[in-house]
Design a protein around this motif. Structure first.
Motif, mmCIF file in Angstrom:
data_model
loop_
_atom_site.group_PDB
_atom_site.id
_atom_site.type_symbol
_atom_site.label_atom_id
_atom_site.label_comp_id
_atom_site.label_asym_id
_atom_site.label_seq_id
_atom_site.Cartn_x
_atom_site.Cartn_y
_atom_site.Cartn_z
ATOM 1 N N HIS A 90 1.140 -1.158 0.249
ATOM 2 C CA HIS A 90 0.352 0.175 -0.155
ATOM 3 C C HIS A 90 0.939 1.001 -0.121
ATOM 4 O O HIS A 90 1.946 1.477 0.927
ATOM 5 N N GLY A 91 1.113 2.165 -0.338
ATOM 6 C CA GLY A 91 1.549 3.242 -1.181
ATOM 7 C C GLY A 91 1.595 3.810 -2.300
ATOM 8 O O GLY A 91 1.317 3.404 -3.411
ATOM 9 N N VAL A 92 1.588 5.302 -2.351
ATOM 10 C CA VAL A 92 1.681 5.578 -3.970
ATOM 11 C C VAL A 92 3.191 5.561 -4.594
ATOM 12 O O VAL A 92 4.539 6.072 -3.987
ATOM 13 N N GLY A 93 3.002 5.147 -5.331
ATOM 14 C CA GLY A 93 4.376 4.473 -6.265
ATOM 15 C C GLY A 93 4.976 3.469 -5.367
ATOM 16 O O GLY A 93 6.199 3.260 -5.730
ATOM 17 N N TYR A 94 4.161 2.605 -4.066
ATOM 18 C CA TYR A 94 4.771 1.406 -4.821
ATOM 19 C C TYR A 94 4.592 0.491 -4.858
ATOM 20 O O TYR A 94 3.564 0.079 -5.343
ATOM 21 N N ARG A 95 5.554 -0.741 -5.915
ATOM 22 C CA ARG A 95 5.120 -1.747 -6.569
ATOM 23 C C ARG A 95 6.630 -3.048 -6.933
ATOM 24 O O ARG A 95 7.422 -2.429 -6.442
ATOM 25 N N ALA A 96 6.091 -3.579 -6.767
ATOM 26 C CA ALA A 96 6.675 -5.255 -6.814
ATOM 27 C C ALA A 96 6.429 -5.706 -8.390
ATOM 28 O O ALA A 96 5.430 -5.819 -8.704
ATOM 29 N N GLN A 97 7.469 -6.306 -9.005
ATOM 30 C CA GLN A 97 7.412 -6.759 -9.835
ATOM 31 C C GLN A 97 8.700 -8.563 -9.547
ATOM 32 O O GLN A 97 9.505 -8.553 -9.539
ATOM 33 N N LYS A 98 7.878 -8.875 -10.722
ATOM 34 C CA LYS A 98 9.225 -9.986 -10.515
ATOM 35 C C LYS A 98 9.917 -10.302 -11.896
ATOM 36 O O LYS A 98 9.483 -9.941 -13.026
ATOM 37 N N GLN A 99 10.905 -10.419 -11.599
ATOM 38 C CA GLN A 99 12.427 -10.304 -13.111
ATOM 39 C C GLN A 99 12.853 -11.894 -12.968
ATOM 40 O O GLN A 99 13.970 -11.987 -11.826
ATOM 41 N N GLY A 100 12.833 -13.124 -13.487
ATOM 42 C CA GLY A 100 13.397 -13.761 -13.307
ATOM 43 C C GLY A 100 12.918 -14.220 -12.405
ATOM 44 O O GLY A 100 12.003 -14.739 -11.891
ATOM 45 N N GLN A 101 13.915 -14.672 -11.859
ATOM 46 C CA GLN A 101 13.943 -15.565 -9.576
ATOM 47 C C GLN A 101 13.856 -14.322 -9.182
ATOM 48 O O GLN A 101 14.256 -14.451 -8.127
ATOM 49 N N ASN A 102 13.857 -12.883 -9.121
ATOM 50 C CA ASN A 102 14.215 -11.355 -8.288
ATOM 51 C C ASN A 102 12.864 -11.250 -8.018
ATOM 52 O O ASN A 102 11.955 -11.236 -9.182
ATOM 53 N N LEU A 103 12.363 -10.695 -6.728
ATOM 54 C CA LEU A 103 11.532 -9.932 -6.607
ATOM 55 C C LEU A 103 12.466 -8.477 -6.425
ATOM 56 O O LEU A 103 13.436 -8.314 -5.392
ATOM 57 N N VAL A 104 11.834 -7.508 -7.162
ATOM 58 C CA VAL A 104 11.809 -6.480 -7.599
ATOM 59 C C VAL A 104 11.453 -5.278 -6.909
ATOM 60 O O VAL A 104 10.096 -5.675 -7.380
ATOM 61 N N MET A 105 11.683 -4.654 -5.442
ATOM 62 C CA MET A 105 10.643 -4.266 -5.413
ATOM 63 C C MET A 105 10.535 -2.108 -5.179
ATOM 64 O O MET A 105 11.860 -1.762 -4.215
ATOM 65 N N SER A 106 9.869 -1.207 -5.561
ATOM 66 C CA SER A 106 10.449 0.134 -4.804
ATOM 67 C C SER A 106 9.244 0.827 -4.370
ATOM 68 O O SER A 106 8.211 0.245 -3.802
ATOM 69 N N LEU A 107 10.255 0.711 -2.849
ATOM 70 C CA LEU A 107 9.257 1.171 -1.658
ATOM 71 C C LEU A 107 9.301 2.700 -1.721
ATOM 72 O O LEU A 107 9.824 3.291 -0.187
ATOM 73 N N GLY A 108 10.161 3.602 -1.983
ATOM 74 C CA GLY A 108 10.085 5.291 -1.721
ATOM 75 C C GLY A 108 11.836 5.259 -2.130
ATOM 76 O O GLY A 108 12.066 6.093 -1.058
ATOM 77 N N TYR A 109 12.502 4.442 -1.306
ATOM 78 C CA TYR A 109 13.997 4.524 -1.085
ATOM 79 C C TYR A 109 14.631 5.324 -2.223
ATOM 80 O O TYR A 109 13.936 5.106 -3.425
ATOM 81 N N SER A 110 15.940 5.425 -1.965
ATOM 82 C CA SER A 110 16.731 5.964 -3.127
ATOM 83 C C SER A 110 16.845 4.797 -4.556
ATOM 84 O O SER A 110 17.341 5.079 -5.500
#
Length: 181
Positions: A90-110
Motif C-alpha cells: 500500500h502506498g503511492v509509488g510502491y510496487r513490486a515485480q518479478k524479474q526472473g528469480q528476483n523480486l524487485v520492489m520500489s518502496l520509496g527508497y533511493s
C-alpha cells in the motif's frame, strides 16, 4: 495429557513417511522435508495414521509432546498442500515485480529492494499482492517477514507492506498550535 499431542495425524495417500533413528522424512508432491524428533518422543505409524507417544508426564515431555505433533503435522501438510502467505503493498509509488528469480520492489527508497527466491520458496506477484509459496511453514513465514520488514506499515498513513487481512491501528497526527498571540 496434551490435547494437541494426543490427536492422531492422518497421512494422505500421496505422502510417503520414513521414520528411523529419531528422524522423520516426509515426501509428497510439493517436495521433501526432514525433521529430527526428540529422543523421548516415539512415533507409532500404522494404517496411514501417526500417533505421538510420550514416556511420562514430566514437564519437558508434556511440552515436547504437542511440539512434536505440530511439527510432524506441518511437515505432512507442507509436502501435500504447501503453505501460502500473501502480502499487500500500500502506498503511492510502491510496487513490486518479478524479474526472473528476483523480486524487485520500489518502496520509496533511493534504490530498489531486490530479494531472490530459492529452491524452497517460490514468489508470485500480481498487482499489489506478493504471494510466498513453499512446503516448509517456518521458511515461508520467515521469508514473508523479511519482505514485510523492508517497509513495515506506517501507523499514521497506513503505507507499507502488510499481510493480507492484517489490520493496522491508525494513529492520529500531532495537532498544531491551537492559538496565536
Amino acid at each position: 495429557m496434551s490435547r494437541i499431542g494426543r490427536r492422531p495425524i492422518n497421512i494422505p495417500n500421496d505422502v510417503k513417511i520414513n521414520y528411523e533413528n529419531n528422524i522423520i522424512k516426509a515426501t509428497g508432491v510439493k517436495g521433501e522435508l526432514v525433521q529430527s524428533v526428540h529422543k523421548n518422543m516415539k512415533l507409532e505409524i500404522s494404517d496411514n495414521i501417526i500417533k505421538i507417544l510420550r514416556p511420562d508426564d514430566s514437564k519437558i515431555n508434556r511440552s515436547l509432546h504437542g511440539l512434536t505433533r505440530s511439527l510432524v503435522f506441518n511437515m505432512i501438510e507442507g509436502v501435500s498442500k504447501g503453505f501460502v502467505k500473501v502480502l499487500e503493498i500500500h502506498g503511492v509509488g510502491y510496487r513490486a515485480q518479478k524479474q526472473g528469480q528476483n523480486l524487485v520492489m520500489s518502496l520509496g527508497y533511493s534504490h530498489q529492494v531486490i530479494l531472490s527466491e530459492n529452491e524452497d520458496i517460490k514468489l508470485e506477484v500480481k498487482g499489489n499482492k506478493i504471494t510466498v509459496l513453499g512446503a516448509d511453514k517456518q521458511k515461508v513465514g520467515q521469508f514473508a517477514a523479511i519482505i514485510r520488514e523492508k517497509r513495515p506499515p506506517d501507523p499514521y498513513k497506513a503505507k507499507g507492506i502488510r499481510y493480507s487481512g492484517e489490520i493496522i491501528r491508525r494513529k492520529e497526527a500531532k495537532a498544531g498550535k491551537s492559538g496565536k498571540k
